[in-house]
Motif scaffolding. Structure first.
Motif: not given
Lengths: 110, 115
Positions: B100-104, B97
């Motif tokens: 914004r968050d990258t993919e999990a 993060r």
């Protein structure tokens, strides 16, 4: 409350037929929507997210805020698409943990 | 494999025993999540960390559950006095993060069976 609903537990289609996996959500605010996929004996992995507006492996999904839906579509199913599909949401810019639906198992019949 | 790794992959324990699971995230990821998945359900959020700080715990996480991420790297999830209802797949995920968050990215999970 945040909630993701996938009404179908199992969807069976013939190879070459169109596929639509349904997803409806409940969220107060601007969510981010995702589709995750789990192939047999593999880990859960991201298929697509609505902000990317990409087509991955022929799949697309459009966020419909009016209907609070994020259905996953593919015009021609392939046998290798058989898997478990999970719809998920998080808060704006992914700032909250993912909330998943119960999943839909897609079975593509040759 | 440079993805998220979890250990052990399977654990069978007797009711009342304590168990501990480990998760090693992708090295540059600052967020780490724990989820639980039972048969016929999607993953359910348990708790998550940003670096070493535990930011949120679900109501699913009873007092018998504790999670740590001591140096902002690997994490452990401990269940004390296990009950049969704890039987599930425990999933770990990590992301990065910034704005914004990258993919999990998910691990392969630890399957717990309480007998």
């Amino acid at each position: 409350a945040q909630r993701v609903t996938q009404p179908e537990k199992l969807l069976s289609v013939f190879k070459g037929a169109p596929v639509e996996l349904k997803c409806n959500y409940s969220y107060s605010g601007s969510p981010e929507l995702f589709w995750y996929v789990q192939y047999s004996r593999q880990r859960l992995q991201l298929l697509l997210r609505h902000i990317s507006r990409e087509s991955i492996k022929g799949f697309t999904a459009d966020l419909n805020k009016g209907e609070t839906s994020f259905h996953l579509k593919k015009p021609f199913a392939q046998e290798e698409d058989s898997a478990m599909y999970y719809c998920a949401l998080s808060g704006y810019s992914g700032n909250t943990p993912l909330v998943f639906g119960k999943g839909t198992r897609l079975s593509v019949i040759a | 494999d440079t993805g998220v790794s979890q250990d052990p992959r399977h654990k069978i324990t007797k009711r009342g025993q304590n168990v501990t699971f480990r998760c090693d995230p992708i090295s540059e990821h600052n967020r780490l999540y724990w989820y639980r998945q039972t048969l016929g359900q999607g993953p359910e959020f348990l708790t998550y960390f940003q670096n070493e700080a535990q930011l949120e715990k679900s109501r699913l996480l009873s007092d018998r559950f504790s999670a740590e991420r001591p140096k902002g790297s690997f994490s452990t999830l401990e269940i004390q006095r296990t009950e049969q209802g704890d039987s599930a797949m425990y999933l770990c995920a990590s992301s990065f993060r910034q704005v914004r968050d990258t993919e999990a990215f998910f691990g392969q999970g630890t399957r717990l069976t309480v007998v």
